[in-house]
Design a protein around this motif. Structure first.
Motif, PDB file in Angstrom:
ATOM      1  N   LEU A  44       0.829  -1.207   0.000  1.00  0.00           N
ATOM      2  CA  LEU A  44       0.000   0.000   0.000  1.00  0.00           C
ATOM      3  C   LEU A  44       0.864   1.259   0.000  1.00  0.00           C
ATOM      4  N   LYS A  45       1.946   1.237   0.761  1.00  0.00           N
ATOM      5  CA  LYS A  45       2.851   2.394   0.782  1.00  0.00           C
ATOM      6  C   LYS A  45       3.552   2.575  -0.567  1.00  0.00           C
ATOM      7  N   LEU A  46       3.910   1.474  -1.204  1.00  0.00           N
ATOM      8  CA  LEU A  46       4.522   1.558  -2.531  1.00  0.00           C
ATOM      9  C   LEU A  46       3.562   2.219  -3.516  1.00  0.00           C
ATOM     10  N   PHE A  47       2.303   1.788  -3.515  1.00  0.00           N
ATOM     11  CA  PHE A  47       1.339   2.377  -4.436  1.00  0.00           C
ATOM     12  C   PHE A  47       1.067   3.839  -4.094  1.00  0.00           C
ATOM     13  N   GLN A  48       1.008   4.161  -2.826  1.00  0.00           N
ATOM     14  CA  GLN A  48       0.811   5.555  -2.422  1.00  0.00           C
ATOM     15  C   GLN A  48       1.957   6.417  -2.958  1.00  0.00           C
ATOM     16  N   ALA A  49       3.172   5.984  -2.764  1.00  0.00           N
ATOM     17  CA  ALA A  49       4.334   6.748  -3.226  1.00  0.00           C
ATOM     18  C   ALA A  49       4.395   6.802  -4.760  1.00  0.00           C
ATOM     19  N   SER A  50       4.111   5.686  -5.410  1.00  0.00           N
ATOM     20  CA  SER A  50       4.149   5.650  -6.878  1.00  0.00           C
ATOM     21  C   SER A  50       3.070   6.530  -7.480  1.00  0.00           C
ATOM     22  N   PHE A  51       1.847   6.387  -6.962  1.00  0.00           N
ATOM     23  CA  PHE A  51       0.748   7.195  -7.485  1.00  0.00           C
ATOM     24  C   PHE A  51       1.000   8.686  -7.272  1.00  0.00           C
ATOM     25  N   SER A  52       1.544   9.059  -6.115  1.00  0.00           N
ATOM     26  CA  SER A  52       1.767  10.488  -5.861  1.00  0.00           C
ATOM     27  C   SER A  52       2.714  11.074  -6.903  1.00  0.00           C
ATOM     28  N   ARG A  53       3.711  10.325  -7.305  1.00  0.00           N
ATOM     29  CA  ARG A  53       4.647  10.802  -8.327  1.00  0.00           C
ATOM     30  C   ARG A  53       4.031  10.747  -9.726  1.00  0.00           C
ATOM     31  N   PHE A  54       3.403   9.626 -10.050  1.00  0.00           N
ATOM     32  CA  PHE A  54       2.834   9.450 -11.390  1.00  0.00           C
ATOM     33  C   PHE A  54       1.693  10.428 -11.628  1.00  0.00           C
ATOM     34  N   PHE A  55       0.815  10.608 -10.649  1.00  0.00           N
ATOM     35  CA  PHE A  55      -0.341  11.477 -10.841  1.00  0.00           C
ATOM     36  C   PHE A  55       0.068  12.942 -11.001  1.00  0.00           C
ATOM     37  N   MET A  56       1.159  13.342 -10.366  1.00  0.00           N
ATOM     38  CA  MET A  56       1.668  14.693 -10.570  1.00  0.00           C
ATOM     39  C   MET A  56       2.005  14.881 -12.062  1.00  0.00           C
ATOM     40  N   TRP A  57       2.631  13.862 -12.643  1.00  0.00           N
ATOM     41  CA  TRP A  57       2.954  13.915 -14.066  1.00  0.00           C
ATOM     42  C   TRP A  57       1.706  13.859 -14.924  1.00  0.00           C
ATOM     43  N   PHE A 104      -9.550  12.495  -7.182  1.00  0.00           N
ATOM     44  CA  PHE A 104     -10.239  13.118  -6.049  1.00  0.00           C
ATOM     45  C   PHE A 104     -11.104  12.142  -5.247  1.00  0.00           C
ATOM     46  N   ALA A 105     -11.784  11.224  -5.924  1.00  0.00           N
ATOM     47  CA  ALA A 105     -12.709  10.325  -5.219  1.00  0.00           C
ATOM     48  C   ALA A 105     -12.032   9.078  -4.669  1.00  0.00           C
ATOM     49  N   LEU A 106     -10.918   8.669  -5.273  1.00  0.00           N
ATOM     50  CA  LEU A 106     -10.283   7.413  -4.850  1.00  0.00           C
ATOM     51  C   LEU A 106      -8.865   7.603  -4.327  1.00  0.00           C
ATOM     52  N   TYR A 107      -8.009   8.278  -5.103  1.00  0.00           N
ATOM     53  CA  TYR A 107      -6.614   8.379  -4.689  1.00  0.00           C
ATOM     54  C   TYR A 107      -6.424   9.189  -3.405  1.00  0.00           C
ATOM     55  N   LEU A 108      -7.019  10.372  -3.324  1.00  0.00           N
ATOM     56  CA  LEU A 108      -6.821  11.184  -2.117  1.00  0.00           C
ATOM     57  C   LEU A 108      -7.312  10.455  -0.858  1.00  0.00           C
ATOM     58  N   PRO A 109      -8.516   9.848  -0.866  1.00  0.00           N
ATOM     59  CA  PRO A 109      -8.918   9.057   0.313  1.00  0.00           C
ATOM     60  C   PRO A 109      -7.997   7.862   0.555  1.00  0.00           C
ATOM     61  N   PHE A 110      -7.529   7.216  -0.512  1.00  0.00           N
ATOM     62  CA  PHE A 110      -6.593   6.100  -0.375  1.00  0.00           C
ATOM     63  C   PHE A 110      -5.315   6.559   0.317  1.00  0.00           C
ATOM     64  N   SER A 111      -4.764   7.669  -0.149  1.00  0.00           N
ATOM     65  CA  SER A 111      -3.524   8.176   0.422  1.00  0.00           C
ATOM     66  C   SER A 111      -3.698   8.541   1.893  1.00  0.00           C
ATOM     67  N   LYS A 112      -4.817   9.162   2.227  1.00  0.00           N
ATOM     68  CA  LYS A 112      -5.094   9.509   3.625  1.00  0.00           C
ATOM     69  C   LYS A 112      -5.236   8.248   4.472  1.00  0.00           C
ATOM     70  N   ALA A 113      -5.887   7.228   3.928  1.00  0.00           N
ATOM     71  CA  ALA A 113      -6.067   5.977   4.674  1.00  0.00           C
ATOM     72  C   ALA A 113      -4.719   5.292   4.921  1.00  0.00           C
ATOM     73  N   VAL A 114      -3.855   5.281   3.918  1.00  0.00           N
ATOM     74  CA  VAL A 114      -2.526   4.685   4.097  1.00  0.00           C
ATOM     75  C   VAL A 114      -1.761   5.457   5.166  1.00  0.00           C
ATOM     76  N   SER A 115      -1.766   6.770   5.081  1.00  0.00           N
ATOM     77  CA  SER A 115      -1.042   7.597   6.052  1.00  0.00           C
ATOM     78  C   SER A 115      -1.576   7.423   7.466  1.00  0.00           C
ATOM     79  N   ALA A 116      -2.884   7.178   7.588  1.00  0.00           N
ATOM     80  CA  ALA A 116      -3.501   7.005   8.905  1.00  0.00           C
ATOM     81  C   ALA A 116      -3.407   5.572   9.411  1.00  0.00           C
ATOM     82  N   GLY A 117      -2.845   4.676   8.608  1.00  0.00           N
ATOM     83  CA  GLY A 117      -2.735   3.278   9.010  1.00  0.00           C
ATOM     84  C   GLY A 117      -4.037   2.504   8.918  1.00  0.00           C
ATOM     85  N   GLU A 118      -5.009   3.043   8.180  1.00  0.00           N
ATOM     86  CA  GLU A 118      -6.295   2.369   7.981  1.00  0.00           C
ATOM     87  C   GLU A 118      -6.170   1.409   6.791  1.00  0.00           C
ATOM     88  N   LEU A 119      -5.482   0.296   7.020  1.00  0.00           N
ATOM     89  CA  LEU A 119      -5.119  -0.601   5.926  1.00  0.00           C
ATOM     90  C   LEU A 119      -6.310  -1.254   5.228  1.00  0.00           C
TER      91      LEU A 119
END
Length: 153
Positions: A44-57, A104-119
């Motif tokens: 989950l952390k890998l996808f969070q980090a990958s998506f944050s970089r890829f989605f910026m692009w 907005f509907a999936l990635y941002l909540p996903f990223s917040k859930a990963v950061s909060a440990g809500e696996l």
């Protein structure tokens, strides 16, 4: 403007290749590899980090695609003079809207859930992200086919 057309067309093709290629890589290479070697929390952390970089692009690529796409439609083709151009336009806008939803509907909540440990919540959102990426990848393949084959059909 006519002198810029080849450069705009090339930039458009490069931007499309990077976006669609990134989705292809994430779906058919990174995801299966991550599943096979990483435990769920690290995955989950890998996808969070990958998506944050890829989605910026992707945001940048969408801007480039819209600018080069509209300039090409009017400078190169004189407007929506062929059916395949209208199809590409519609599919391209749909892909942009799908990405906005994904972000907005999936990635941002996903990223917040990963950061909060809500696996469990993060894993459920990642499953939805996977299907949305797959749908956008199929649209990307379709628009590529139409862009390449359209002038000959």
């Amino acid at each position: 403007m006519q002198a810029l057309i080849p450069y705009l067309a090339a930039l458009h093709g490069i931007a499309a290749t990077l976006w669609i290629g990134g989705m292809f890589f994430a779906y058919v290479a990174m995801r299966p590899a991550a599943i096979s070697v990483l435990e769920p929390p690290l995955r989950l952390k890998l996808f969070q980090a990958s998506f944050s970089r890829f989605f910026m692009w992707v945001w940048l690529l969408i801007a480039v695609l819209l600018l080069t796409g509209y300039s090409g439609i009017f400078a190169r083709f004189g407007g929506f003079s062929a059916t395949y151009l209208s199809l590409m336009h519609g599919i391209g806008l749909l892909m942009c809207l799908v990405f906005v939803f994904l972000f907005f509907a999936l990635y941002l909540p996903f990223s917040k859930a990963v950061s909060a440990g809500e696996l469990p919540k993060a894993a459920a959102l990642l499953g939805k992200i996977r299907w949305v990426v797959f749908a956008n990848l199929l649209l990307g393949i379709a628009i590529t086919f139409i862009g390449i084959a359209g002038p000959y059909l």
